[in-house]
Design a protein around this motif. Structure first.
Motif, PDB file in Angstrom:
ATOM      1  N   ALA A  69       0.842  -1.203   0.000  1.00 14.02           N
ATOM      2  CA  ALA A  69       0.000   0.000   0.000  1.00 14.02           C
ATOM      3  C   ALA A  69       0.873   1.248   0.000  1.00 14.02           C
ATOM      4  N   PHE A  70       1.898   1.249   0.834  1.00 10.90           N
ATOM      5  CA  PHE A  70       2.832   2.379   0.901  1.00 10.90           C
ATOM      6  C   PHE A  70       3.509   2.588  -0.458  1.00 10.90           C
ATOM      7  N   GLU A  71       3.949   1.516  -1.079  1.00  6.86           N
ATOM      8  CA  GLU A  71       4.609   1.619  -2.388  1.00  6.86           C
ATOM      9  C   GLU A  71       3.652   2.109  -3.468  1.00  6.86           C
ATOM     10  N   LEU A  72       2.391   1.719  -3.372  1.00  7.89           N
ATOM     11  CA  LEU A  72       1.390   2.208  -4.320  1.00  7.89           C
ATOM     12  C   LEU A  72       1.214   3.716  -4.165  1.00  7.89           C
ATOM     13  N   GLY A  73       1.240   4.198  -2.925  1.00  5.98           N
ATOM     14  CA  GLY A  73       1.161   5.639  -2.692  1.00  5.98           C
ATOM     15  C   GLY A  73       2.312   6.376  -3.358  1.00  5.98           C
ATOM     16  N   ILE A  74       3.491   5.832  -3.270  1.00  8.23           N
ATOM     17  CA  ILE A  74       4.664   6.449  -3.902  1.00  8.23           C
ATOM     18  C   ILE A  74       4.495   6.474  -5.422  1.00  8.23           C
ATOM     19  N   LYS A  75       4.083   5.352  -6.003  1.00 10.52           N
ATOM     20  CA  LYS A  75       3.877   5.297  -7.458  1.00 10.52           C
ATOM     21  C   LYS A  75       2.817   6.299  -7.902  1.00 10.52           C
ATOM     22  N   ALA A  76       1.761   6.406  -7.123  1.00 11.76           N
ATOM     23  CA  ALA A  76       0.649   7.279  -7.504  1.00 11.76           C
ATOM     24  C   ALA A  76       1.052   8.752  -7.545  1.00 11.76           C
ATOM     25  N   TYR A 103       9.809  11.560  -1.396  1.00 12.69           N
ATOM     26  CA  TYR A 103       8.937  11.358  -2.556  1.00 12.69           C
ATOM     27  C   TYR A 103       7.928  12.502  -2.667  1.00 12.69           C
ATOM     28  N   LEU A 104       7.405  12.916  -1.530  1.00  6.33           N
ATOM     29  CA  LEU A 104       6.458  14.033  -1.520  1.00  6.33           C
ATOM     30  C   LEU A 104       7.142  15.341  -1.897  1.00  6.33           C
ATOM     31  N   GLU A 105       8.369  15.514  -1.464  1.00  6.08           N
ATOM     32  CA  GLU A 105       9.108  16.751  -1.770  1.00  6.08           C
ATOM     33  C   GLU A 105       9.265  16.961  -3.270  1.00  6.08           C
ATOM     34  N   LYS A 106       9.323  15.887  -4.034  1.00  5.14           N
ATOM     35  CA  LYS A 106       9.422  16.006  -5.495  1.00  5.14           C
ATOM     36  C   LYS A 106       8.200  16.705  -6.083  1.00  5.14           C
ATOM     37  N   ASN A 107       7.070  16.619  -5.390  1.00  2.00           N
ATOM     38  CA  ASN A 107       5.840  17.252  -5.892  1.00  2.00           C
ATOM     39  C   ASN A 107       5.650  18.679  -5.390  1.00  2.00           C
ATOM     40  N   LEU A 108       6.561  19.179  -4.574  1.00  2.00           N
ATOM     41  CA  LEU A 108       6.438  20.553  -4.090  1.00  2.00           C
ATOM     42  C   LEU A 108       6.601  21.571  -5.221  1.00  2.00           C
ATOM     43  N   ASN A 109       7.247  21.182  -6.302  1.00  2.00           N
ATOM     44  CA  ASN A 109       7.429  22.059  -7.463  1.00  2.00           C
ATOM     45  C   ASN A 109       6.652  21.574  -8.680  1.00  2.00           C
ATOM     46  N   ARG A 121       0.763  19.417   2.605  1.00  2.00           N
ATOM     47  CA  ARG A 121      -0.059  18.948   3.726  1.00  2.00           C
ATOM     48  C   ARG A 121       0.361  17.551   4.186  1.00  2.00           C
ATOM     49  N   ALA A 122       0.716  16.688   3.247  1.00  2.00           N
ATOM     50  CA  ALA A 122       1.149  15.336   3.615  1.00  2.00           C
ATOM     51  C   ALA A 122       2.456  15.394   4.416  1.00  2.00           C
ATOM     52  N   ILE A 123       3.375  16.215   3.977  1.00  2.00           N
ATOM     53  CA  ILE A 123       4.647  16.364   4.702  1.00  2.00           C
ATOM     54  C   ILE A 123       4.391  16.908   6.098  1.00  2.00           C
ATOM     55  N   LYS A 124       3.521  17.903   6.185  1.00  2.00           N
ATOM     56  CA  LYS A 124       3.183  18.481   7.491  1.00  2.00           C
ATOM     57  C   LYS A 124       2.557  17.430   8.409  1.00  2.00           C
ATOM     58  N   ALA A 125       1.660  16.621   7.861  1.00  2.00           N
ATOM     59  CA  ALA A 125       1.012  15.555   8.650  1.00  2.00           C
ATOM     60  C   ALA A 125       2.052  14.567   9.164  1.00  2.00           C
ATOM     61  N   ILE A 126       2.964  14.173   8.300  1.00  2.00           N
ATOM     62  CA  ILE A 126       3.996  13.207   8.694  1.00  2.00           C
ATOM     63  C   ILE A 126       4.918  13.812   9.750  1.00  2.00           C
ATOM     64  N   ASN A 127       5.362  15.034   9.514  1.00  2.00           N
ATOM     65  CA  ASN A 127       6.267  15.675  10.475  1.00  2.00           C
ATOM     66  C   ASN A 127       5.631  15.847  11.849  1.00  2.00           C
ATOM     67  N   ASN A 128       4.311  16.039  11.867  1.00  2.00           N
ATOM     68  CA  ASN A 128       3.589  16.201  13.133  1.00  2.00           C
ATOM     69  C   ASN A 128       2.999  14.888  13.646  1.00  2.00           C
ATOM     70  N   GLN A 129       3.204  13.799  12.886  1.00  2.00           N
ATOM     71  CA  GLN A 129       2.660  12.480  13.239  1.00  2.00           C
ATOM     72  C   GLN A 129       1.166  12.554  13.569  1.00  2.00           C
ATOM     73  N   ASN A 130       0.447  13.277  12.698  1.00  2.00           N
ATOM     74  CA  ASN A 130      -0.993  13.469  12.870  1.00  2.00           C
ATOM     75  C   ASN A 130      -1.633  13.505  11.479  1.00  2.00           C
ATOM     76  N   HIS A 131      -2.212  12.403  11.056  1.00  2.00           N
ATOM     77  CA  HIS A 131      -2.776  12.331   9.708  1.00  2.00           C
ATOM     78  C   HIS A 131      -3.938  13.303   9.489  1.00  2.00           C
ATOM     79  N   HIS A 132      -4.587  13.739  10.553  1.00  2.00           N
ATOM     80  CA  HIS A 132      -5.712  14.677  10.419  1.00  2.00           C
ATOM     81  C   HIS A 132      -5.273  15.981   9.758  1.00  2.00           C
ATOM     82  N   ILE A 133      -4.018  16.368   9.949  1.00  2.00           N
ATOM     83  CA  ILE A 133      -3.500  17.613   9.377  1.00  2.00           C
ATOM     84  C   ILE A 133      -3.628  17.601   7.857  1.00  2.00           C
ATOM     85  N   PHE A 134      -3.545  16.442   7.250  1.00  2.00           N
ATOM     86  CA  PHE A 134      -3.650  16.360   5.794  1.00  2.00           C
ATOM     87  C   PHE A 134      -4.979  16.913   5.296  1.00  2.00           C
ATOM     88  N   MET A 135      -6.015  16.827   6.104  1.00  2.00           N
ATOM     89  CA  MET A 135      -7.339  17.280   5.687  1.00  2.00           C
ATOM     90  C   MET A 135      -7.635  18.732   6.083  1.00  2.00           C
TER      91      MET A 135
END
Length: 170
Positions: A69-76, A103-109, A121-135
């Motif tokens: 699932a994690f690898e699919l997220g990266i591919k997507a 992988y997410l940083e590549k999409n910042l540009n 938002r995904a990077i922020k969620a990960i850095n804060n270990q809170n998936h709710h931040i993504f939304m």
């Protein structure tokens, strides 16, 4: 059911018809499969963005417990469809895995502004270990998998109740 039949059934999800997807998804869910494993394998063969969105969306809840699932997220994240890239970011945000950040940083540009925002938002969620931040800006909480999600913070509940009260007053 042998693997060829499994892949044949899953390939029927590669359609623009939501009703066709639903019909086949019901069959797939009834099988005792490692769904992310199979979806990761068929993802590169799917032509329709609607089919790829379904594959990726269906794997979000597995992001913390399944490597495929994690690898699919990266591919997507590299998909040509904004919505598929968004769902890829959903998987990675929900996973809360720091190794997703490069992988997410590549999409910042990325040329698509929505994809840039999703990556931020995904990077922020990960850095804060809170998936709710993504939304942020979409929802106060994001319940994906009740078995692995943390409990809703009572301060969030109080905030939601206050907003409802203010809406009622208007």
């Amino acid at each position: 059911m042998n693997q060829d039949k499994i892949f044949e059934l899953i390939s029927k999800l590669d359609t623009t018809s939501f009703s066709e997807q639903e019909k086949h998804w019901v069959e797939i869910k009834e099988l005792d499969l490692d769904i992310p494993y199979y979806f990761l394998k068929v993802y590169p063969t799917f032509k329709k963005w609607q089919g790829r969105v379904l594959l990726v969306f269906s794997c979000i809840k597995y992001a913390r417990i399944n490597q495929s699932a994690f690898e699919l997220g990266i591919k997507a994240l590299d998909d040509k469809s904004t919505l598929v890239r968004y769902r890829g970011a959903c998987i990675l945000a929900y996973s809360l895995r720091k190794e997703a950040i490069p992988y997410l940083e590549k999409n910042l540009n990325h040329s698509d502004k929505e994809t840039q925002k999703d990556a931020e938002r995904a990077i922020k969620a990960i850095n804060n270990q809170n998936h709710h931040i993504f939304m942020e800006g979409r929802s106060d909480t994001w319940i994906v998998n009740r078995e692995t999600d943390e409990k809703i913070d009572e301060n969030k509940i109080i905030g939601i109740l206050k907003r409802i009260k203010n809406l009622i007053k208007k």
